[in-house]
Scaffold this motif. Structure first.
Motif, PDB file in Angstrom:
ATOM      1  N   MET A   1      29.061 -80.070  78.580  1.00 43.17           N
ATOM      2  CA  MET A   1      28.193 -80.931  79.383  1.00 43.17           C
ATOM      3  C   MET A   1      28.235 -82.358  78.459  1.00 43.17           C
ATOM      4  SD  MET A   1      24.614 -79.242  81.077  1.00 43.17           S
ATOM      5  CE  MET A   1      24.240 -78.298  79.506  1.00 43.17           C
ATOM      6  N   LYS A   2      27.993 -82.051  77.216  1.00 41.35           N
ATOM      7  CA  LYS A   2      28.126 -83.381  76.418  1.00 41.35           C
ATOM      8  C   LYS A   2      29.469 -84.229  76.483  1.00 41.35           C
ATOM      9  CE  LYS A   2      26.384 -85.056  72.035  1.00 41.35           C
ATOM     10  NZ  LYS A   2      25.649 -84.941  70.925  1.00 41.35           N
ATOM     11  N   ASN A   3      30.536 -83.341  76.337  1.00 38.49           N
ATOM     12  CA  ASN A   3      31.837 -83.867  76.253  1.00 38.49           C
ATOM     13  C   ASN A   3      32.183 -84.397  77.592  1.00 38.49           C
ATOM     14  OD1 ASN A   3      32.136 -83.055  73.603  1.00 38.49           O
ATOM     15  ND2 ASN A   3      33.471 -81.230  74.160  1.00 38.49           N
ATOM     16  N   ASN A   4      32.007 -83.659  78.752  1.00 37.42           N
ATOM     17  CA  ASN A   4      32.317 -84.537  79.953  1.00 37.42           C
ATOM     18  C   ASN A   4      31.572 -85.393  80.277  1.00 37.42           C
ATOM     19  OD1 ASN A   4      34.585 -82.869  81.576  1.00 37.42           O
ATOM     20  ND2 ASN A   4      33.393 -81.304  80.437  1.00 37.42           N
ATOM     21  N   ILE A   5      30.157 -85.604  80.069  1.00 33.69           N
ATOM     22  CA  ILE A   5      29.396 -86.793  80.321  1.00 33.69           C
ATOM     23  C   ILE A   5      29.711 -87.900  79.584  1.00 33.69           C
ATOM     24  CG2 ILE A   5      26.921 -87.492  80.212  1.00 33.69           C
ATOM     25  CD1 ILE A   5      26.047 -84.727  81.164  1.00 33.69           C
ATOM     26  N   LEU A   6      30.141 -87.585  78.341  1.00 32.12           N
ATOM     27  CA  LEU A   6      30.508 -88.690  77.379  1.00 32.12           C
ATOM     28  C   LEU A   6      31.784 -89.505  78.001  1.00 32.12           C
ATOM     29  CD1 LEU A   6      29.301 -87.811  73.770  1.00 32.12           C
ATOM     30  CD2 LEU A   6      28.416 -89.649  75.231  1.00 32.12           C
ATOM     31  N   GLU A   7      32.757 -88.637  78.395  1.00 29.78           N
ATOM     32  CA  GLU A   7      33.808 -88.952  78.814  1.00 29.78           C
ATOM     33  C   GLU A   7      33.775 -89.690  80.078  1.00 29.78           C
ATOM     34  OE1 GLU A   7      37.234 -85.835  80.114  1.00 29.78           O
ATOM     35  OE2 GLU A   7      36.872 -85.385  77.963  1.00 29.78           O
ATOM     36  N   ALA A   8      32.971 -89.141  80.979  1.00 27.06           N
ATOM     37  CA  ALA A   8      32.829 -89.907  82.134  1.00 27.06           C
ATOM     38  C   ALA A   8      32.146 -91.367  82.031  1.00 27.06           C
ATOM     39  CB  ALA A   8      32.074 -89.077  83.115  1.00 27.06           C
ATOM     40  N   LEU A   9      31.115 -91.534  81.278  1.00 29.43           N
ATOM     41  CA  LEU A   9      30.491 -92.767  80.918  1.00 29.43           C
ATOM     42  C   LEU A   9      31.478 -93.645  80.060  1.00 29.43           C
ATOM     43  CD1 LEU A   9      27.139 -91.351  79.730  1.00 29.43           C
ATOM     44  CD2 LEU A   9      27.470 -92.835  81.650  1.00 29.43           C
ATOM     45  N   GLY A  10      32.572 -92.984  79.601  1.00 28.67           N
ATOM     46  CA  GLY A  10      33.759 -94.040  78.747  1.00 28.67           C
ATOM     47  C   GLY A  10      34.488 -94.513  79.911  1.00 28.67           C
ATOM     48  N   LYS A  11      34.585 -93.669  81.140  1.00 26.29           N
ATOM     49  CA  LYS A  11      35.671 -94.106  81.958  1.00 26.29           C
ATOM     50  C   LYS A  11      35.073 -95.156  83.132  1.00 26.29           C
ATOM     51  CE  LYS A  11      38.208 -89.907  82.016  1.00 26.29           C
ATOM     52  NZ  LYS A  11      38.825 -88.870  82.859  1.00 26.29           N
ATOM     53  N   THR A  12      33.695 -95.068  83.459  1.00 32.37           N
ATOM     54  CA  THR A  12      33.316 -95.846  84.484  1.00 32.37           C
ATOM     55  C   THR A  12      32.034 -96.028  84.345  1.00 32.37           C
ATOM     56  OG1 THR A  12      33.100 -95.398  87.174  1.00 32.37           O
ATOM     57  CG2 THR A  12      32.352 -93.495  85.428  1.00 32.37           C
ATOM     58  N   ASP A  13      31.304 -96.785  85.423  1.00 29.85           N
ATOM     59  CA  ASP A  13      29.856 -97.400  85.115  1.00 29.85           C
ATOM     60  C   ASP A  13      28.641 -96.405  85.642  1.00 29.85           C
ATOM     61  OD1 ASP A  13      30.943 -99.635  83.976  1.00 29.85           O
ATOM     62  OD2 ASP A  13      30.953-100.661  85.851  1.00 29.85           O
ATOM     63  N   LEU A  14      29.085 -95.475  86.470  1.00 29.82           N
ATOM     64  CA  LEU A  14      28.318 -94.811  87.388  1.00 29.82           C
ATOM     65  C   LEU A  14      28.498 -93.350  87.503  1.00 29.82           C
ATOM     66  CD1 LEU A  14      25.619 -94.498  89.239  1.00 29.82           C
ATOM     67  CD2 LEU A  14      27.319 -95.103  91.193  1.00 29.82           C
ATOM     68  N   VAL A  15      27.733 -92.617  86.859  1.00 34.93           N
ATOM     69  CA  VAL A  15      28.020 -91.300  86.975  1.00 34.93           C
ATOM     70  C   VAL A  15      26.819 -90.352  87.428  1.00 34.93           C
ATOM     71  CG1 VAL A  15      28.239 -88.964  85.578  1.00 34.93           C
ATOM     72  CG2 VAL A  15      29.160 -91.385  84.841  1.00 34.93           C
ATOM     73  N   LEU A  16      27.025 -89.584  88.630  1.00 33.88           N
ATOM     74  CA  LEU A  16      26.197 -88.901  89.138  1.00 33.88           C
ATOM     75  C   LEU A  16      26.444 -87.407  88.896  1.00 33.88           C
ATOM     76  CD1 LEU A  16      25.796 -90.154  92.781  1.00 33.88           C
ATOM     77  CD2 LEU A  16      24.600 -90.915  90.757  1.00 33.88           C
ATOM     78  N   VAL A  17      25.280 -86.810  88.484  1.00 36.01           N
ATOM     79  CA  VAL A  17      25.235 -85.382  87.869  1.00 36.01           C
ATOM     80  C   VAL A  17      24.389 -84.580  88.924  1.00 36.01           C
ATOM     81  CG1 VAL A  17      25.057 -83.857  86.055  1.00 36.01           C
ATOM     82  CG2 VAL A  17      25.684 -86.147  85.540  1.00 36.01           C
ATOM     83  N   THR A  18      25.076 -83.211  89.187  1.00 34.07           N
ATOM     84  CA  THR A  18      24.232 -82.375  89.873  1.00 34.07           C
ATOM     85  C   THR A  18      24.034 -80.956  89.003  1.00 34.07           C
ATOM     86  OG1 THR A  18      25.780 -81.160  91.339  1.00 34.07           O
ATOM     87  CG2 THR A  18      24.808 -83.341  92.172  1.00 34.07           C
ATOM     88  N   GLY A  19      23.094 -80.223  89.333  1.00 30.04           N
ATOM     89  CA  GLY A  19      22.738 -78.858  88.737  1.00 30.04           C
ATOM     90  C   GLY A  19      22.412 -78.885  87.251  1.00 30.04           C
ATOM     91  N   GLY A  20      22.395 -77.556  86.635  1.00 33.58           N
ATOM     92  CA  GLY A  20      21.767 -77.435  85.389  1.00 33.58           C
ATOM     93  C   GLY A  20      20.446 -77.728  85.224  1.00 33.58           C
ATOM     94  N   LEU A  21      19.293 -78.000  86.259  1.00 30.13           N
ATOM     95  CA  LEU A  21      18.337 -78.018  85.988  1.00 30.13           C
ATOM     96  C   LEU A  21      17.172 -77.068  86.506  1.00 30.13           C
ATOM     97  CD1 LEU A  21      17.917 -81.669  87.389  1.00 30.13           C
ATOM     98  CD2 LEU A  21      18.448 -80.983  84.918  1.00 30.13           C
ATOM     99  N   GLY A  22      17.652 -75.680  86.767  1.00 28.10           N
ATOM    100  CA  GLY A  22      16.828 -74.607  87.254  1.00 28.10           C
ATOM    101  C   GLY A  22      15.842 -74.519  86.073  1.00 28.10           C
ATOM    102  N   PRO A  23      14.957 -73.627  86.249  1.00 29.72           N
ATOM    103  CA  PRO A  23      13.907 -73.340  85.361  1.00 29.72           C
ATOM    104  C   PRO A  23      14.265 -72.673  84.314  1.00 29.72           C
ATOM    105  CG  PRO A  23      13.399 -72.150  87.447  1.00 29.72           C
ATOM    106  CD  PRO A  23      14.529 -73.089  87.644  1.00 29.72           C
ATOM    107  N   THR A  24      15.302 -71.931  83.965  1.00 31.40           N
ATOM    108  CA  THR A  24      15.726 -71.227  83.161  1.00 31.40           C
ATOM    109  C   THR A  24      16.933 -72.053  82.301  1.00 31.40           C
ATOM    110  OG1 THR A  24      17.579 -69.941  84.464  1.00 31.40           O
ATOM    111  CG2 THR A  24      15.532 -68.921  84.139  1.00 31.40           C
TER     112      THR A  24
END
Lengths: 413, 413
Positions: free
Chosen positions: B47-70
């Motif tokens: 998650m960390k690597n991909n999010i940072l990589e995306a923020l390095g490439k572009t101005d807007l990142v939309l993320v879905t998932g990974g928010l379930g109670p567990t």
């Protein structure tokens, strides 16, 4: 491994990316986990960066798309750059493409001829269903396979590629799968029921729960070196599973409900009809999606109004009045009378409230009655599906419940 | 912009990633191109690597998932690290979640309470359909929005997020869309027909061709600052389009064939029936997938055998013998007699060869006859669909042709 799907149609949301799910499922089936799945455009820069990035992170990269007759220059050019190759006419591919066009009576265009121009150091994977061959690249211990993006071309090609990947990455491994499909029990209840059996599974066998609406598939994967041993282990475990959960099992293959119904009806030389109310033709659609279904499916009635239930299916007025359309007496009439009307051996009838309107306190949205008539008996069952999933989910779950009810009756009587 | 979908279920191929297509379509509709769409696992590192990589490439990142109670601890922890925030109970979110559980009569578990623990510097986006709120992060001119992965929760939330994105990235823009849907003409022929009109479109309006099986949707997007001007421009262009291609148009909305049929039948207070052969109940399924369809759809027959065509639909034996089941006289009988049988105002009948077997030299796989009966007239048309796409595609295209034929008759007479 990493999946890269090239295609602008995926990035504008015109097409849902089903290729990634298919490849991911196949990779997991041979024990190779998917680390990432990336969709990119067919611009040279994006392709080159993403492919290099993926090859830096992992040993195996599967690429789909970017090979159409108007686009393949760019993809192949990028792959040539990355792997230090150059494009050259591949004679077997040119012969295959030419033959394909001759069969259709079309002259080969220059664009199509260029599809046989392939990187000179790649292994070429023939495409039986289209003009763009697949390509297997290898360098510094890394493998990249490029496939066409058209789903049915890619899926057919994966059949050839999968054994090569197993050979390359698990040269000594034998990997066997068995799928057992259940219905009528949720994933967590099934997992409770199977707990002791699952805990005692031999180390060669792993178990995956793969739920679909109304269905839980169990996939047993056996991994080892001795294929015969693995086959015997799988057979033993399936036998035990049958003893514990047999009443919920409707198939011992990885097929669809409609396929299993077709297989059994064909073998029994029996016919089927349907009387559908709340599923509105969806079960008929599923049954007739199977090639050759006209051999055992004569047709059916979608009785979406009481008038039709009365006039065409001869549902008794007294039953409609006293019990309502969603009731045991009415689905029973529907099943028996449709069997007579269509002169069929089996019949499924469904009547329910798919919502969002039409629910009452006694019969809320999601209430469904299903009847199955066989040459000797009538079976009925009431279901309560959660309204929250919406109309489409209730229809889907009703169909799964009805078709698996027929199958379980066929299997267990 | 870049889309990141978090979810192991996507990486094992259990679920097809429809979220990416939905978001991509919405982003394109507001003029923001999608550069990449990435699926990753919910491991912190990935998650960390991909999010940072995306923020390095572009101005807007939309993320879905990974928010379930567990799972949400990890995603929220990673987001806190990236944006330099810490987790804190968000009282409005806790109140909302508590109220949701109270309504269902369930006690709030600690896991669910933790869903209200949110990064203290993020803008919280309420989730009306679930327990995991959305989060809007902003740093160094970059925006990241985290949404739940459950499709209907995400889709509802996108309704709130889209205007915020427009405001943030195109503060002065007014963006309007109009969709016009056609059938009976392929994308390239339609594009030839519309060439002059398309070339002359005012600079505020752009055009996209969005094909579906048997259908080409045209999306006109008007962008500028003056909403009224844009509305007038769009109206003018739709008027011109109607003159050029009116005979192919079946809807001026972005809806499905079955929705448009339902809308028109409801308005006319008329009813519909069907007699389906090769589509095997698929058209009935589409029609009844619309809530409230029982108001205008009485039911239908799936006549999958000649016996049923004769005995239930009263198709004349002479027509079956002389012309075969796939013929103009037989579909005509089917349409007229089903209309009588079900006492309906309109009827659609289809008979064809969906394959893979059953084709002949005269009538190859893909040959389909369609009849539409109205209170005053009978319309028939023959179609030849390509066999290459397979049975499912022929069924899909036949349904599109039949339903759009009814609509075009309703619209143009």
């Amino acid at each position: 491994m990493i999946i890269i799907n090239i295609g602008d149609e995926l990035l504008i949301g015109q097409v849902i990316n089903s290729n990634a799910a298919f490849i991911a499922e196949r990779m997991n089936s041979i024990g190779i986990p998917v680390e990432e799945a990336v969709v990119i455009s067919d611009q040279e820069e994006a392709m080159k960066n993403n492919i290099l990035e993926a090859l830096g992170k992992t040993d195996l990269v599967l690429v789909t798309g970017g090979l159409g007759p108007t686009k393949d220059d760019r993809t192949k050019k990028v792959l040539c750059e990355i792997f230090g190759m150059s494009l050259k006419i591949d004679q077997p591919s040119l012969d295959r493409i030419t033959a394909m066009f001759n069969r259709r009576g079309i002259t080969l265009s220059e664009n199509n001829r260029l599809q046989a121009e392939l990187p000179d150091g790649a292994d070429i994977i023939p495409n039986e269903n289209g003009t763009a061959p697949g390509m297997w690249f290898e360098k510094d211990g890394k493998v990249l396979v490029s496939m066409p993006g058209v789903p049915f071309e890619m899926k057919a090609m994966m059949g050839d590629i999968l054994p090569k990947i197993v050979e390359r990455f698990h040269p000594d491994a034998a990997i066997l799968h068995k799928v057992v499909q259940t219905s009528g029990i949720g994933e967590s209840d099934l997992s409770d029921l199977l707990e002791d059996w699952e805990t005692a599974l031999p180390k060669e066998i792993s178990l995956a729960y793969l739920p679909r609406p109304g269905i839980v598939r169990l996939r047993l994967t056996a991994t080892g070196n001795d294929k015969t041993l693995l086959e015997n282990l799988l057979q033993d475990e399936i036998r035990k599973l049958k003893k514990i959960a047999g009443q919920y099992i409707w198939s011992y293959e990885d097929n669809q409900l409609e396929d299993e119904i077709g297989k059994r009806l064909t073998k029994m030389k029996k016919t089927l009809t349907l009387a559908e109310s709340c599923t509105g033709g969806y079960i008929a659609h599923r049954i007739t999606s199977v090639p050759g279904s006209s051999n055992y499916f004569k047709g059916s009635i979608v009785s979406y109004s009481n008038e039709i239930k009365r006039n065409i299916l001869n549902v008794r007025e007294a039953n409609l009045k006293k019990h309502g359309a969603v009731s045991e007496p009415v689905v029973s009439d529907m099943a028996i009378n449709s069997m007579d009307l269509f002169d069929a051996d089996f019949s499924i009838a469904v009547s329910g409230i798919a919502g969002p309107d039409g629910g009452t306190v006694d019969k809320p949205v999601g209430t469904v009655w299903i009847a199955v008539a066989t040459p000797t008996r009538l079976y009925t069952e009431q279901f309560h599906f959660l309204a929250a999933g919406g109309r489409a989910t209730i229809i889907e779950r009703t169909a799964a419940a009805a078709m698996s009810m027929l199958l379980k009756i066929m299997i267990n009587g």
